[in-house]
Design a protein around this motif. Sequence first.
Motif, short mmCIF file in Angstrom:
data_model
loop_
_atom_site.label_atom_id
_atom_site.label_comp_id
_atom_site.label_asym_id
_atom_site.label_seq_id
_atom_site.Cartn_x
_atom_site.Cartn_y
_atom_site.Cartn_z
N UNK A 289 43.78 32.82 34.51
CA UNK A 289 42.48 33.04 35.16
C UNK A 289 42.61 32.84 36.67
N UNK A 290 41.65 33.39 37.41
CA UNK A 290 41.61 33.25 38.87
C UNK A 290 40.28 32.65 39.29
N UNK A 291 40.31 31.92 40.41
CA UNK A 291 39.11 31.26 40.92
C UNK A 291 38.90 31.66 42.37
N UNK B 83 37.56 34.71 37.08
CA UNK B 83 37.88 36.01 36.50
C UNK B 83 39.09 35.89 35.58
N UNK B 84 39.09 36.73 34.54
CA UNK B 84 40.21 36.80 33.61
C UNK B 84 40.58 38.28 33.44
N UNK C 51 44.38 46.10 32.64
CA UNK C 51 43.75 47.32 33.16
C UNK C 51 42.45 47.03 33.91
N UNK C 52 42.03 45.76 33.92
CA UNK C 52 40.79 45.40 34.61
C UNK C 52 40.54 43.92 34.54
N UNK C 53 39.32 43.52 34.89
CA UNK C 53 38.99 42.10 34.88
C UNK C 53 37.55 41.85 34.54
N UNK C 54 37.29 40.68 33.96
CA UNK C 54 35.95 40.21 33.63
C UNK C 54 35.66 39.02 34.54
N UNK C 55 34.52 39.09 35.24
CA UNK C 55 34.22 38.09 36.28
C UNK C 55 32.89 37.42 36.03
N UNK C 56 32.88 36.10 36.14
CA UNK C 56 31.66 35.30 36.05
C UNK C 56 31.37 34.76 37.44
N UNK C 57 30.17 35.04 37.95
CA UNK C 57 29.83 34.72 39.34
C UNK C 57 28.60 33.83 39.42
#
Length: 250
Positions: free
Chosen positions: A190-192, A205-206, A216-222
């Motif tokens: 994951x990234x922060x 994001x994961x 192929x992409x990412x899911x982000x919680x903001x």
Amino acid sequence: MTTQADAEVGFGGQQPKAVRKALGMLEAVAHLGPGATAKEIAHFAGVAPTTAYRMLNLLVAEGFLVRVPDLSGFALGRRTVELSRAAVETDTSPTLHETVEDLRSHTRFGLHVASFAGGRLRFVDQDPDHEIVGIALLAKNLHSNALGKIMLAHNTEMSVGLELRKLTDNTVCDSETLEAELSRIRLVGHAFENQECRMGRSALAVPIRNHGAEVVGGLCLQGSPLRVSPAEYEQLAFLHDGSRRLTGLL
């Protein structure tokens, strides 16, 4: 060798290859999104530029593609959209949007999905209740946001020579520090982003993978820096579960 079946439908010589190339170019536009240029489409589909230009003109003439208003690129046309709609109507499996909407019903934070197709960060499903302020900065400054870091971590050649612009006091502008962070992202999954692109905003994001396990992409919680953090185990568990559910849908 041309078979009897080929002869009956009028297929022979180079025609099957031409059909495959044309379908590949339609797929390229679908992945790259509206405004994809002829050069980007040709590269994505593995088609020579001269062949791509000729086929693009034919696809536009037949209504499968259209030119965007400023004529700089292409988008899916009416006939392709009709085929897509028919496919959706006969497919009972959940779509990407349906899955993301269900995930949104289980969190109070903004939830967004981005595609990395064609080497570009492009949002394909934005949370309508949580606007992304300064969205244009994200694709242009991958080092400063969680989704961009996921993209860089899994496309290592993209970070070579990358311009590390300073957007806030928290932006990572040192290449060695960034490389260390990207290595950690590959390790932990994951990234922060902590107010690195815009003050007052943090994000986790994961990666989203296809059925071949490629990112192929990412899911982000903001959300607010006071509420979104990698120390929040439930947030990470929620994102990883969401990523698994989105496998193969992007």
